[in-house]
Design an enzyme around this catalytic site. Structure first.
Site, short mmCIF file in Angstrom:
data_model
loop_
_atom_site.label_atom_id
_atom_site.label_comp_id
_atom_site.label_asym_id
_atom_site.label_seq_id
_atom_site.Cartn_x
_atom_site.Cartn_y
_atom_site.Cartn_z
N LYS A 54 0.84 -1.20 0.00
CA LYS A 54 0.00 0.00 0.00
C LYS A 54 0.87 1.25 0.00
CE LYS A 54 -3.91 -2.24 2.21
NZ LYS A 54 -4.48 -2.73 3.46
N GLN A 98 -4.53 -1.33 9.66
CA GLN A 98 -4.49 -2.67 9.06
C GLN A 98 -5.12 -3.70 10.01
OE1 GLN A 98 -3.28 -3.42 5.86
NE2 GLN A 98 -4.20 -5.41 6.32
N ASP A 121 -11.13 3.29 4.14
CA ASP A 121 -11.52 1.87 4.05
C ASP A 121 -13.04 1.73 4.02
OD1 ASP A 121 -9.66 -0.11 3.73
OD2 ASP A 121 -9.13 -0.23 5.87
#
Ligand code: NDP
Length: 296
Positions: A54, A98, A121
């Protein structure tokens, strides 16, 4: 009939290129780069790979990547404090924690601490609610990537029969909502669904997000269906080597469907590309700079 392979890798590369162009425009207009902060707690090897990838993709798209690593035994409050400081940092447009988190941390509480306008997200309940009622927010990256692949392949989805297998908050449910908003007629199937093959056989569009290797067989599919395989399952391949497969039996599906995403190289690459897209959209919104609705 042999179906077309939907090349998610190529589509994702072109989306990333577009994001890169708009990231450069953003930098000119805002006098700063857009920025994504990624927080990793612990040493989970798969998570480390995702976070590295990422970070690299963010920089390649012309945005700033801020990476924060915390030990597995970090107290939950320290993570909440970190998120709080990122919420207040104007250089940070998107925040991603994460997952999975270590067992002593409450994932829901951690996600709830992220400013919803930086929740790229799309996991915050505010963003889930915005999606449910049709307000502008952030949509989870994987289902949004699946919708992009479907619209690229089929154009207008109006009136199509869609079956989503799986009802998780991060894939199945938002996927079903996006398809409903796109005017498809949607069925959500799950582990309690009766006669799953029969349900799937009705579908013009099948999205499989289950986590069971090659569960969806060729004879479950309506001829000509478009199949999006979200599953990522590691199984033992030839010579004892690990091999990645999806939730759909790809070889069988290719004989019946009109188009199928492969695993790997289908949905997977879309997830990061959409994360970059969401981050840039967050940056434009944060600075109050107009972004053409269809630009990204
Ligand atoms: P979850 O485990 O959260 O959800 C799985 C869903 O599948 C549940 O709703 C479950 O039903 C349903 N299910 C399980 N077994 C069956 C069955 N036998 N028949 C019908 N439905 C069943 O998984 P996720 O949604 O998080 O992920 C799904 C898959 O997608 C995984 O392989 C994951 O690795 C992959 N994934 C890939 C991403 C990518 O970037 N490509 C991103 C995210 C996930 P019930 O609710 O009844 O238990």
């Amino acid at each position: 009939m042999t179906a077309e392979k939907i090349d998610g890798k190529a589509f994702a590369a072109s989306l990333r290129e577009t994001v890169g162009r708009y990231a450069a425009e953003f930098e000119r207009k805002a006098n700063r780069k857009a920025g994504l902060a990624v927080v990793l707690v612990g040493e989970d090897p798969a998570s480390q790979v995702y976070v590295r990838s990422k970070g690299k993709s963010t920089v390649e798209a012309g945005m700033n990547s801020f990476e924060f690593r915390m030990d597995a035994d970090t107290p939950e409050q320290a993570l909440l404090d970190k998120i709080d400081s990122l919420n207040r940092d104007d250089a940070v447009d998107g925040i991603l924690v994460q997952l999975p988190l270590p067992k002593h941390m409450d994932e829901a509480k951690v996600i709830a601490t992220i400013n919803p306008d930086k929740d790229v997200d799309g996991f915050h309940v505010i963003n889930a609610g915005r999606l449910a009622v049709g307000q502008e927010g952030f949509v989870p990256c994987t289902p949004l990537g699946c919708l992009m692949l479907l619209e690229d392949r089929l154009g207008d989805l109006s009136g199509k029969e869609a079956v989503v297998i799986g009802r998780s908050n991060i894939v199945g449910k938002p996927m079903a909502q996006l398809l409903t908003d796109a005017n498809a007629t949607v069925t959500i199937a799950h582990s309690r669904t009766k006669d799953l093959p029969g349900v799937v056989r009705r579908a013009d569009i099948v999205v499989a997000a289950v986590g069971r290797p090659e569960m969806v067989k060729g004879d479950w599919l309506k001829p000509g269906a478009v199949v999006i395989d979200v599953g990522i399952n590691r199984i033992e391949g030839e010579g004892g080597k690990g091999k990645l497969v999806g939730d759909v039996d790809y070889q069988e599906a290719m004989q019946v469907a009109s188009a199928v995403t492969p695993v790997p190289g289908g949905v997977g690459p879309m997830t990061i590309a959409v994360l970059l897209r969401n981050t840039l959209v967050a940056a434009y919104r944060q600075e109050g700079i107009a972004l053409d609705k269809d630009a990204l």
